[in-house]
Design a protein around this motif. Structure first.
Motif, PDB file in Angstrom:
ATOM      1  N   GLN A   1       9.328   8.483   7.667  1.00 23.26           N
ATOM      2  CA  GLN A   1       8.674   7.677   8.692  1.00 23.26           C
ATOM      3  C   GLN A   1       7.238   8.168   8.952  1.00 23.26           C
ATOM      4  N   THR A   2       7.073   9.487   8.922  1.00 24.80           N
ATOM      5  CA  THR A   2       5.737  10.057   9.142  1.00 24.80           C
ATOM      6  C   THR A   2       4.819   9.691   7.970  1.00 24.80           C
ATOM      7  N   GLN A   3       5.389   9.803   6.776  1.00 25.58           N
ATOM      8  CA  GLN A   3       4.600   9.457   5.587  1.00 25.58           C
ATOM      9  C   GLN A   3       4.180   7.983   5.658  1.00 25.58           C
ATOM     10  N   TRP A   4       5.116   7.155   6.104  1.00 23.17           N
ATOM     11  CA  TRP A   4       4.828   5.727   6.271  1.00 23.17           C
ATOM     12  C   TRP A   4       3.652   5.541   7.244  1.00 23.17           C
ATOM     13  N   ALA A   5       3.725   6.236   8.387  1.00 29.15           N
ATOM     14  CA  ALA A   5       2.664   6.106   9.394  1.00 29.15           C
ATOM     15  C   ALA A   5       1.335   6.631   8.852  1.00 29.15           C
ATOM     16  N   ASN A   6       1.387   7.710   8.045  1.00 24.00           N
ATOM     17  CA  ASN A   6       0.153   8.255   7.476  1.00 24.00           C
ATOM     18  C   ASN A   6      -0.557   7.223   6.622  1.00 24.00           C
ATOM     19  N   ILE A   7       0.221   6.474   5.850  1.00 25.41           N
ATOM     20  CA  ILE A   7      -0.381   5.536   4.887  1.00 25.41           C
ATOM     21  C   ILE A   7      -0.666   4.196   5.533  1.00 25.41           C
ATOM     22  N   VAL A   8       0.265   3.686   6.320  1.00 22.51           N
ATOM     23  CA  VAL A   8       0.132   2.313   6.835  1.00 22.51           C
ATOM     24  C   VAL A   8      -0.562   2.263   8.195  1.00 22.51           C
ATOM     25  N   GLY A   9      -0.479   3.339   8.935  1.00 23.62           N
ATOM     26  CA  GLY A   9      -1.152   3.369  10.240  1.00 23.62           C
ATOM     27  C   GLY A   9      -0.495   2.427  11.228  1.00 23.62           C
TER      28      GLY A   9
ATOM     29  N   SER B   1       7.558  10.133  14.786  1.00 24.79           N
ATOM     30  CA  SER B   1       6.740  10.137  13.571  1.00 24.79           C
ATOM     31  C   SER B   1       5.300   9.738  13.887  1.00 24.79           C
ATOM     32  N   ILE B   2       5.101   8.944  14.954  1.00 25.56           N
ATOM     33  CA  ILE B   2       3.731   8.565  15.326  1.00 25.56           C
ATOM     34  C   ILE B   2       2.988   9.819  15.782  1.00 25.56           C
ATOM     35  N   ALA B   3       3.695  10.680  16.531  1.00 26.44           N
ATOM     36  CA  ALA B   3       3.067  11.920  17.006  1.00 26.44           C
ATOM     37  C   ALA B   3       2.740  12.842  15.830  1.00 26.44           C
ATOM     38  N   ASN B   4       3.592  12.842  14.801  1.00 30.32           N
ATOM     39  CA  ASN B   4       3.373  13.736  13.647  1.00 30.32           C
ATOM     40  C   ASN B   4       2.290  13.243  12.702  1.00 30.32           C
ATOM     41  N   ALA B   5       2.066  11.931  12.688  1.00 28.68           N
ATOM     42  CA  ALA B   5       1.220  11.341  11.639  1.00 28.68           C
ATOM     43  C   ALA B   5      -0.264  11.555  11.907  1.00 28.68           C
ATOM     44  N   THR B   6      -1.031  11.451  10.806  1.00 23.37           N
ATOM     45  CA  THR B   6      -2.480  11.503  10.930  1.00 23.37           C
ATOM     46  C   THR B   6      -2.967  10.059  10.970  1.00 23.37           C
ATOM     47  N   LEU B   7      -3.385   9.617  12.138  1.00 26.55           N
ATOM     48  CA  LEU B   7      -3.768   8.217  12.292  1.00 26.55           C
ATOM     49  C   LEU B   7      -5.249   8.102  12.613  1.00 26.55           C
ATOM     50  N   SER B   8      -5.833   6.971  12.245  1.00 21.38           N
ATOM     51  CA  SER B   8      -7.219   6.734  12.641  1.00 21.38           C
ATOM     52  C   SER B   8      -7.221   6.527  14.159  1.00 21.38           C
ATOM     53  N   PRO B   9      -8.345   6.825  14.841  1.00 21.46           N
ATOM     54  CA  PRO B   9      -8.348   6.675  16.310  1.00 21.46           C
ATOM     55  C   PRO B   9      -7.952   5.257  16.746  1.00 21.46           C
ATOM     56  N   ARG B  10      -8.383   4.248  15.988  1.00 20.12           N
ATOM     57  CA  ARG B  10      -8.058   2.871  16.376  1.00 20.12           C
ATOM     58  C   ARG B  10      -6.546   2.625  16.249  1.00 20.12           C
TER      59      ARG B  10
ATOM     60  N   VAL C   1       0.859  -1.199   0.000  1.00 21.89           N
ATOM     61  CA  VAL C   1       0.000   0.000   0.000  1.00 21.89           C
ATOM     62  C   VAL C   1       0.889   1.241   0.000  1.00 21.89           C
ATOM     63  N   PHE C   2       1.920   1.214   0.825  1.00 30.02           N
ATOM     64  CA  PHE C   2       2.824   2.371   0.896  1.00 30.02           C
ATOM     65  C   PHE C   2       3.685   2.482  -0.361  1.00 30.02           C
ATOM     66  N   PHE C   3       4.333   1.365  -0.720  1.00 28.91           N
ATOM     67  CA  PHE C   3       5.333   1.457  -1.793  1.00 28.91           C
ATOM     68  C   PHE C   3       4.707   1.738  -3.159  1.00 28.91           C
ATOM     69  N   ASN C   4       3.509   1.243  -3.399  1.00 29.38           N
ATOM     70  CA  ASN C   4       2.872   1.563  -4.676  1.00 29.38           C
ATOM     71  C   ASN C   4       2.750   3.080  -4.814  1.00 29.38           C
ATOM     72  N   GLU C   5       2.389   3.723  -3.716  1.00 26.22           N
ATOM     73  CA  GLU C   5       2.230   5.169  -3.745  1.00 26.22           C
ATOM     74  C   GLU C   5       3.597   5.865  -3.780  1.00 26.22           C
ATOM     75  N   PHE C   6       4.496   5.365  -2.954  1.00 26.09           N
ATOM     76  CA  PHE C   6       5.809   6.008  -2.842  1.00 26.09           C
ATOM     77  C   PHE C   6       6.613   5.887  -4.141  1.00 26.09           C
ATOM     78  N   PHE C   7       6.616   4.691  -4.734  1.00 23.56           N
ATOM     79  CA  PHE C   7       7.415   4.512  -5.954  1.00 23.56           C
ATOM     80  C   PHE C   7       6.889   5.365  -7.102  1.00 23.56           C
ATOM     81  N   ALA C   8       5.559   5.559  -7.129  1.00 24.35           N
ATOM     82  CA  ALA C   8       5.004   6.444  -8.161  1.00 24.35           C
ATOM     83  C   ALA C   8       5.601   7.841  -7.991  1.00 24.35           C
ATOM     84  N   ALA C   9       5.658   8.308  -6.739  1.00 19.52           N
ATOM     85  CA  ALA C   9       6.216   9.642  -6.468  1.00 19.52           C
ATOM     86  C   ALA C   9       7.714   9.677  -6.772  1.00 19.52           C
ATOM     87  N   TYR C  10       8.398   8.589  -6.435  1.00 18.95           N
ATOM     88  CA  TYR C  10       9.850   8.540  -6.648  1.00 18.95           C
ATOM     89  C   TYR C  10      10.183   8.579  -8.140  1.00 18.95           C
ATOM     90  N   GLN C  11       9.392   7.842  -8.915  1.00 31.72           N
ATOM     91  CA  GLN C  11       9.628   7.816 -10.368  1.00 31.72           C
ATOM     92  C   GLN C  11       9.304   9.171 -10.985  1.00 31.72           C
TER      93      GLN C  11
END
Lengths: 512, 321
Positions: A378-386, A396-405, A67-77
């Motif tokens: 790391q924050t970007q990772w937490a945003n996507i993977v939770g 990075s956990i403090a910086n990330a936007t996470l679901s309450p769960r 889920v993360f790398f599909n998005e990240f590699f698109a940005a990297y390319q």
């Protein structure tokens, strides 16, 4: 009304509209993806990247990583038009074949995860991989930013060089409670506010099953996936006080205070008996022995069971695929006497990435590793993977936007999981013991399954037998390693300064 | 006493051709055989010889270091209760599935061979569809069909009042192996039926007619006309079916994985588990050991087949005398 319910033939006009829409989406989709991918900005790491067209080949075990790398590699390319990333997320059983074969043929992926049965020490001694030190820009500075317990000699570091980068945290466990809120509330339980104990877990499972009257059951798990049996008993036993390690066979279920395995302890035996009680109560999903963990996970949103003991990787999956499923998460049921012990992990990092020894694209891999190891990455990772695979840097956990769960799960893990001692770090010769060690068959996990199916009886005798067989195998492996030149003794497994309630950092090894 | 050589002068001996000349004469035959010889060598003979070699090694299958251990793997195999359990189950699988498959498919083939049955081609196709369906898919679909939670089989049995509570067919040690055998027979039944149909069609139509004119009923027709003519075919079909019943990996792996607690673990699953360390709970891959188990099992099957052949020959000889 559903379009298909009209039972009309497709008119020419409708057909043209559909074709037009499909055509438009074919054009628009890449643009949408690109716009989405642009959400990830990748700062220049200072790496010297190739200027000609190159393809970086990357294989890992997928799942939330995909889920993360599909998005990240698109940005990297998009940021590096001359670099293409061929990403292969594969299940573990395929990694077990693809990686060793690729290495043997000289065609391995540039970046890979090791098969579960191959240790880092083996990969290094076999010459499969190369150190990362020269490929990650500002390496020393970059490495220093990681919390202790992530890079460990004998695990990631060998002869002063760093070979593997575990970019996610091991601080999680796979047997916490996930439950169907509506069913649980109807049964009169609220584990989020009042965590279940072993007894109330059993009562709740019974009550839910009665309430379900054949439509749903109290408890489900993937019983034909052998390791799940060991995971549950280990989790319950260790939290009840039979403290010990996890991971490879030389650390799993090992009490580092005594240097003995915990299989014959009261806590482990009681945990097995709890599973048998659930079975005898009729509180377990009837097809439990013929489904694996992913199937058990898929049954939960269908309302087939009230409770499952699983890992945080369920959270993003259900939130994404079953948004209508109202579920709660809580701790693994706690021991009745209230004396709760943390679970110990043998190393801080997970998802170690390695660079193939003959990779021509190690600089590109190093550039990507660099990003994954920055606070931003790391924050970007937490945003996507939770919560599924927690990031390694707590900030990075403090910086990330996470679901309450997800946030709830990560906080719970920080409290309930501690880094324990690792004998390999203390005495690197133990790597040779890991090479010699063969899990006795039937294994601990298989014996629990056999007890559950009724093919084996007498829990106490069986657990003592497991204890004896595992101890004998450990001693045989130590003797075999010593014969080949290692210097290992059973005392290497005894860590007198271990406090299971706190992290065992690098400084603790110096005190020994 | 010297034996006069009478023929030397009368008929001159033809010049003996060397083996090389013989080969050269038939060179095109060998050229055409070459692709299949190479492929057979690569994909049949090489793996067989390699597994014999691996059987003497302590080797995980992926490390460079291989240790020659002589017969140690074989000794360990023979002392492993799980190996003998899998060995026994492989034979149970064969002994139950082969007669069942042969008999049921013969009955259906005889029925479908009746020209009066207009829908015969349709039924033939229906019975054959499972044969061409991917085994792994069949295994997965069947695990849903036999599921105790909303699986159709359990639902029918419970609704009909035959069961009070659903049975976990694939999760119970008492039923897992038998359920897989049942699905295996269903899956491969169609191919045996086609073999039988092909052999039934070799029975000349006038034999049927003559027997019918003589007043032979269905049973007499089978007993005295069809059965004796089918016996030579039956031996070949038996062999093919028996070999097929030892190749059950995909079905067992997808339906039960050999579980629960080894209760449906047949030899192929045992070899796979030990070779790749898929036993869960920290199992390690041991290609050398798994090869020894495979070689030992192959030899055991060969010995049993030889003994069987000798027994059949002995019986025939006794009957003839």
């Amino acid at each position: 009304m559903n379009w298909f319910d009209k039972k009309e033939k497709l008119s020419r006009r409708q057909l043209l509209k559909l074709v037009g829409a499909a055509g438009a989406s074919a054009y628009l989709l890449p643009l949408v993806e690109q716009a989405y991918a642009q959400g990830i900005s990748i700062p220049d790491s200072g790496a010297t990247l190739p200027s000609d067209n190159v393809t970086l080949r990357w294989v890992d075990s997928g799942d939330q990583k995909a889920v993360f790398f599909n998005e990240f590699f698109a940005a990297y390319q998009a940021a590096h038009p001359n670099i293409k990333v061929a990403y292969d997320p594969l299940p573990w059983n395929e990694i077990a074949q693809v990686v060793p074969l690729g290495i043997r043929n000289g065609t391995a992926h540039d970046v890979f995860q090791l098969p579960l049965s191959v240790s880092g020490a083996q990969a290094v001694s076999e010459g499969w991989v190369q150190p990362l030190d020269d490929f990650i820009p500002n390496f020393a500075e970059w490495k220093a930013k990681f919390p202790p317990g992530i890079f460990l000699p004998g695990i990631t570091d060998f002869e002063g060089k760093t070979y593997s980068f575990p970019f996610t945290s091991n601080k999680r466990y796979g047997t916490h409670l996930l439950y169907n809120k509506a069913i649980m509330e109807q049964a009169g339980y609220d584990p989020e506010n009042e965590p279940l104990t072993w007894s109330s877990f059993r009562e709740a499972a019974k009550k839910i099953t009665e309430q379900g009257n054949g439509a749903y059951y109290g408890f489900i798990m993937g019983g034909n996936q052998i390791n799940r049996w060991a995971d549950v008993v280990r989790g319950f036993g260790q939290m009840a006080g039979a403290v010990g390690g996890t991971g490879a066979q030389i650390t799993a279920d090992m009490n580092f205070l005594t240097g003995e395995y915990s299989y014959n302890t009261e806590e482990y035996i009681a945990a097995v008996e709890l599973l048998l009680q659930l079975r005898d109560d009729g509180s377990v999903f009837p097809g439990m022995l013929s489904i694996n963990a992913p199937q058990a996970r898929a049954f939960m949103p269908q309302g087939a069971a009230g409770m499952i003991l699983q890992g945080p990787w369920n959270i993003p999956q259900w939130e994404r695929d079953n948004p209508e499923f109202d579920f709660g998460i809580s701790t693994q049921p706690l021991p009745d006497d209230g004396d709760v012990w943390p679970l110990a992990i043998s190393e801080g990092g997970a998802n170690g990435l390695w660079i193939f020894k003959d990779s021509p694209n190690a600089a590109v891999a190093g550039d990507i590793f660099h990003y994954l190891g920055t606070l931003e990455g790391q924050t970007q990772w937490a945003n996507i993977v939770g919560a599924a695979d927690p990031p390694v840097m707590p900030e990075s956990i403090a910086n990330a936007t996470l679901s309450p769960r997800a946030a709830q799960a990560l906080n719970m893990f920080n409290e309930q999981v501690k880094v324990g001692p690792n004998p390999v770090v203390r005495n690197p010769d133990i790597v040779q013991v890991t090479l010699e060690m063969r899990t006795p068959e039937p294994s601990f996990a298989q014996v629990i399954q056999g007890l559950y199916t009724g093919q084996l009886s007498d829990v106490k005798a069986q657990m003592q037998d497991v204890q004896d067989r595992y101890t004998a195998e450990l001693e045989r492996a130590i003797a075999a390693a010593n014969e080949k030149g290692a210097d290992v003794s059973r005392d290497d497994w005894v860590f007198s300064n271990w406090d299971p309630r706190s992290d065992y950092g690098a400084e603790k090894y110096d005190e020994l | 006493m010297a034996i006069p050589n009478l023929n030397t002068r009368a008929t001159p001996k033809p010049a003996a051709k060397s083996l090389w000349q013989e080969i050269w004469k038939a060179r095109w035959c060998y050229v055409f055989m070459l692709p299949s010889l190479i492929l057979t060598g690569m994909f049949t003979f090489y793996p067989i010889f390699a597994s014999w070699y691996f059987a003497f090694l302590d080797w995980s299958g992926f490390t460079a270091s291989k240790t020659f251990v002589g017969l140690a793997n074989f000794q360990e195999v023979m002392g492993d209760g799980l190996f003998w359990g899998a060995f026994r189950r492989s034979f149970i699988f064969m002994l139950v599935s082969v007669p069942l498959q042969m008999l049921l498919s013969l009955i259906v083939a005889i029925i479908l061979n009746d020209k009066a049955l207009k829908l015969a081609p349709f039924f033939r196709t229906m019975f054959f569809i499972p044969v061409v369906t991917t085994t792994a898919i069949v295994g997965i679909v069947m695990s849903f069909i036999f599921s105790p939670f909303n699986g159709p089989i359990n639902r029918i049995l419970v609704n009909a009042g035959i069961l009070s509570r659903p049975i976990d067919f694939l999760g119970s040690a008492d039923t897992a192996l038998w359920t897989v055998i049942g699905v295996f027979v269903w899956k491969w039944f169609g191919i045996t039926m086609i073999y039988w149909l092909a052999s039934l069609q070799t029975v000349p139509a006038d034999l049927y007619e003559a027997a019918r004119l003589d007043g032979a009923g269905r049973w007499a027709l089978f007993r005295y006309i069809i059965f004796p003519l089918l016996v030579p075919f039956a031996i070949v079909i038996l062999l093919i079916t028996a070999v097929g019943s030892l190749n059950v990996f995909a079905l067992v792996q997808t339906m039960t994985g050999g579980g629960p607690f080894y209760s449906s673990e047949v030899m192929e699953v045992y070899i796979y588990r030990t070779a790749f360390g898929t036993g869960g709970g920290g199992s390690v891959p041991r290609l050398g050991y798994a090869s020894a188990a495979g070689v030992f099992f192959g030899l055991a099957v060969m010995v049993i087949t030889l003994l069987q052949g000798l027994a059949v020959r002995g019986m025939r000889a006794r009957r003839a005398s």
